[in-house]
Scaffold this motif. Structure first.
Motif, mmCIF file in Angstrom:
data_model
loop_
_atom_site.group_PDB
_atom_site.id
_atom_site.type_symbol
_atom_site.label_atom_id
_atom_site.label_comp_id
_atom_site.label_asym_id
_atom_site.label_seq_id
_atom_site.Cartn_x
_atom_site.Cartn_y
_atom_site.Cartn_z
ATOM 1 N N ASN A 78 0.857 -1.167 0.000
ATOM 2 C CA ASN A 78 0.000 0.000 0.000
ATOM 3 C C ASN A 78 0.904 1.232 0.000
ATOM 4 O OD1 ASN A 78 -1.238 2.243 1.850
ATOM 5 N ND2 ASN A 78 -2.996 1.107 1.032
ATOM 6 N N SER A 79 0.579 2.226 -0.799
ATOM 7 C CA SER A 79 1.439 3.406 -0.922
ATOM 8 C C SER A 79 1.653 4.108 0.405
ATOM 9 C CB SER A 79 0.852 4.397 -1.931
ATOM 10 O OG SER A 79 0.918 3.863 -3.233
ATOM 11 N N LYS A 80 0.604 4.244 1.201
ATOM 12 C CA LYS A 80 0.744 4.917 2.492
ATOM 13 C C LYS A 80 1.656 4.098 3.411
ATOM 14 C CE LYS A 80 -2.992 6.753 4.168
ATOM 15 N NZ LYS A 80 -4.257 7.005 4.909
ATOM 16 N N ALA A 81 1.455 2.790 3.441
ATOM 17 C CA ALA A 81 2.289 1.917 4.282
ATOM 18 C C ALA A 81 3.749 1.998 3.851
ATOM 19 C CB ALA A 81 1.792 0.475 4.212
ATOM 20 N N ARG A 82 3.996 2.033 2.558
ATOM 21 C CA ARG A 82 5.377 2.089 2.056
ATOM 22 C C ARG A 82 6.055 3.413 2.416
ATOM 23 N NH1 ARG A 82 7.015 -2.251 0.122
ATOM 24 N NH2 ARG A 82 5.615 -3.751 -0.818
ATOM 25 N N LEU A 102 12.733 14.530 3.621
ATOM 26 C CA LEU A 102 13.807 13.534 3.780
ATOM 27 C C LEU A 102 13.919 12.657 2.540
ATOM 28 C CD1 LEU A 102 12.983 12.500 7.454
ATOM 29 C CD2 LEU A 102 14.848 13.976 6.701
ATOM 30 N N SER A 103 13.797 13.268 1.378
ATOM 31 C CA SER A 103 13.817 12.510 0.124
ATOM 32 C C SER A 103 15.198 11.913 -0.146
ATOM 33 C CB SER A 103 13.396 13.413 -1.037
ATOM 34 O OG SER A 103 14.378 14.417 -1.242
ATOM 35 N N PRO A 104 15.253 10.869 -0.966
ATOM 36 C CA PRO A 104 16.536 10.234 -1.262
ATOM 37 C C PRO A 104 17.591 11.197 -1.815
ATOM 38 C CG PRO A 104 14.755 8.840 -2.017
ATOM 39 C CD PRO A 104 14.141 10.147 -1.582
ATOM 40 N N ASP A 105 17.176 12.163 -2.627
ATOM 41 C CA ASP A 105 18.169 13.088 -3.190
ATOM 42 C C ASP A 105 18.786 13.987 -2.125
ATOM 43 O OD1 ASP A 105 15.500 14.218 -3.247
ATOM 44 O OD2 ASP A 105 16.338 15.932 -4.305
ATOM 45 N N VAL A 106 18.081 14.251 -1.027
ATOM 46 C CA VAL A 106 18.634 15.039 0.074
ATOM 47 C C VAL A 106 19.628 14.196 0.888
ATOM 48 C CG1 VAL A 106 18.048 16.165 2.272
ATOM 49 C CG2 VAL A 106 16.636 16.567 0.258
ATOM 50 N N LEU A 107 19.317 12.920 1.072
ATOM 51 C CA LEU A 107 20.110 12.057 1.950
ATOM 52 C C LEU A 107 21.226 11.290 1.239
ATOM 53 C CD1 LEU A 107 17.168 10.575 4.056
ATOM 54 C CD2 LEU A 107 18.555 12.602 4.528
ATOM 55 N N GLU A 108 21.129 11.178 -0.074
ATOM 56 C CA GLU A 108 22.118 10.409 -0.851
ATOM 57 C C GLU A 108 23.527 10.938 -0.625
ATOM 58 O OE1 GLU A 108 23.616 7.502 -3.265
ATOM 59 O OE2 GLU A 108 21.468 7.707 -2.932
ATOM 60 N N VAL A 111 18.236 0.440 -6.071
ATOM 61 C CA VAL A 111 17.369 1.355 -6.809
ATOM 62 C C VAL A 111 15.924 0.882 -6.694
ATOM 63 C CG1 VAL A 111 16.799 2.210 -9.115
ATOM 64 C CG2 VAL A 111 19.181 2.099 -8.383
ATOM 65 N N ASN A 112 15.717 -0.424 -6.736
ATOM 66 C CA ASN A 112 14.370 -0.990 -6.605
ATOM 67 C C ASN A 112 13.737 -0.610 -5.269
ATOM 68 O OD1 ASN A 112 12.136 -2.669 -7.421
ATOM 69 N ND2 ASN A 112 12.884 -4.175 -5.948
ATOM 70 N N TRP A 113 14.518 -0.596 -4.189
ATOM 71 C CA TRP A 113 13.984 -0.235 -2.878
ATOM 72 C C TRP A 113 13.489 1.214 -2.892
ATOM 73 C CZ3 TRP A 113 14.551 3.307 0.992
ATOM 74 C CH2 TRP A 113 13.981 2.993 2.220
ATOM 75 N N ILE A 114 14.277 2.120 -3.466
ATOM 76 C CA ILE A 114 13.876 3.533 -3.535
ATOM 77 C C ILE A 114 12.616 3.685 -4.384
ATOM 78 C CG2 ILE A 114 14.529 5.811 -4.439
ATOM 79 C CD1 ILE A 114 17.386 5.199 -3.526
ATOM 80 N N THR A 115 12.556 2.980 -5.494
ATOM 81 C CA THR A 115 11.384 3.052 -6.370
ATOM 82 C C THR A 115 10.139 2.531 -5.667
ATOM 83 O OG1 THR A 115 12.780 2.788 -8.324
ATOM 84 C CG2 THR A 115 10.431 2.297 -8.593
ATOM 85 N N LYS A 116 10.275 1.386 -5.017
ATOM 86 C CA LYS A 116 9.139 0.717 -4.381
ATOM 87 C C LYS A 116 8.647 1.442 -3.125
ATOM 88 C CE LYS A 116 7.944 -3.955 -2.838
ATOM 89 N NZ LYS A 116 8.495 -5.312 -2.659
ATOM 90 N N ASN A 117 9.560 1.986 -2.340
ATOM 91 C CA ASN A 117 9.198 2.541 -1.040
ATOM 92 C C ASN A 117 9.178 4.059 -0.978
ATOM 93 O OD1 ASN A 117 8.923 0.068 0.683
ATOM 94 N ND2 ASN A 117 10.950 -0.253 -0.181
ATOM 95 N N TYR A 118 9.626 4.733 -2.054
ATOM 96 C CA TYR A 118 9.571 6.193 -2.060
ATOM 97 C C TYR A 118 8.949 6.732 -3.352
ATOM 98 C CZ TYR A 118 10.654 11.103 -1.894
ATOM 99 O OH TYR A 118 10.526 12.465 -1.905
ATOM 100 N N LEU A 119 9.574 6.487 -4.481
ATOM 101 C CA LEU A 119 9.150 7.133 -5.724
ATOM 102 C C LEU A 119 7.707 6.809 -6.112
ATOM 103 C CD1 LEU A 119 12.398 6.821 -7.876
ATOM 104 C CD2 LEU A 119 11.485 8.854 -6.747
#
Length: 165
Positions: free
Chosen positions: A24-28, A75-81, A132-140
Motif C-alpha cells: 500500500n502506498s501509504k504503508a510504504r 527527507l527525500s533520497p536526493d537530500v540524503l544520498e 534502486v528498486n527499494w527507492i522506487t518501491k518505497n519512495y518514488l
C-alpha cells in the motif's frame, strides 16, 4: 610547517532486520520514513514516530497523511544520498536495504557530516544502503501516487466551486 597525522580505524556493524511491508502506498511511505528518520535520530520525535507504524497505515487520517508526505519530501533520497543513504547493491546482501552503525577510533576526524533538515542540524547516527528498486518501491512510486491524488483533489475542488450546480 607542521603536519598532524592521525591513525583512524573505522568500523561498520550491520544492524538491519527483515520486515514485511503491506503493499500500500501509504504503508510504504510510512516504512520509508521510519527507515530514514532512524538514520538521523528523528524517529524519537513523537510527530514522526506516530507516522511510521506502517502495519496500521489505515489508521492515519488525512491530516496525518499530509504530514507523512511532507516529511517524506523533506527527507527525500536526493537530500540524503551520499550523506546517510547509499545506493549499493553489494552491501544490501540478500535484502533490498540494510542498516549499519558506524564507529571510528579517533578524536580528530568525524565519521559523517551533519545534515540540515527543516532548518535544524541533525547528526548522522547510522547509514543505510539500498537498491534502486527499494527507492522506487518505497519512495518514488508511493510519493507519486499521493502527488497525483493531491492534484486530482485540487482539480475537483476547482471544478466544483467554479461550476453552476
Amino acid at each position: 610547517m607542521a603536519a598532524i597525522m592521525n591513525r583512524t580505524r573505522f568500523g561498520m556493524q550491520e544492524t538491519g532486520s527483515t520486515t514485511r511491508v503491506p503493499d500500500n502506498s501509504k504503508a510504504r511511505l510510512m516504512y520509508y520514513l521510519g527507515c530514514v528518520s532512524g538514520l538521523l535520530g528523528l524517529n524519537e520525535e513523537e510527530e514522526i514516530s506516530n507516522l511510521t507504524d506502517y502495519i496500521n497505515f489505515d489508521k492515519l487520517n488525512n491530516a496525518q497523511t499530509e504530514k507523512l508526505v511532507f516529511w517524506c519530501l523533506l527527507l527525500s533520497p536526493d537530500v540524503l544520498e551520499g550523506k546517510c543513504l547509499f545506493q549499493n547493491d553489494a552491501l544490501c546482501g540478500d535484502s533490498s536495504n540494510n542498516f549499519f552503525e558506524l564507529s571510528a577510533v579517533s578524536t580528530t576526524l568525524a565519521v559523517s557530516e551533519d545534515i540540515l533538515i527543516g532548518g535544524q542540524r541533525k547528526h548522522v547516527r547510522k547509514i543505510m544502503t539500498c537498491t534502486v528498486n527499494w527507492i522506487t518501491k518505497n519512495y518514488l512510486t508511493p510519493i507519486l501516487t499521493f502527488s497525483v491524488m493531491r492534484q486530482l483533489r485540487e482539480q475537483m475542488y476547482v471544478c466544483y466551486f467554479t461550476s453552476d450546480h
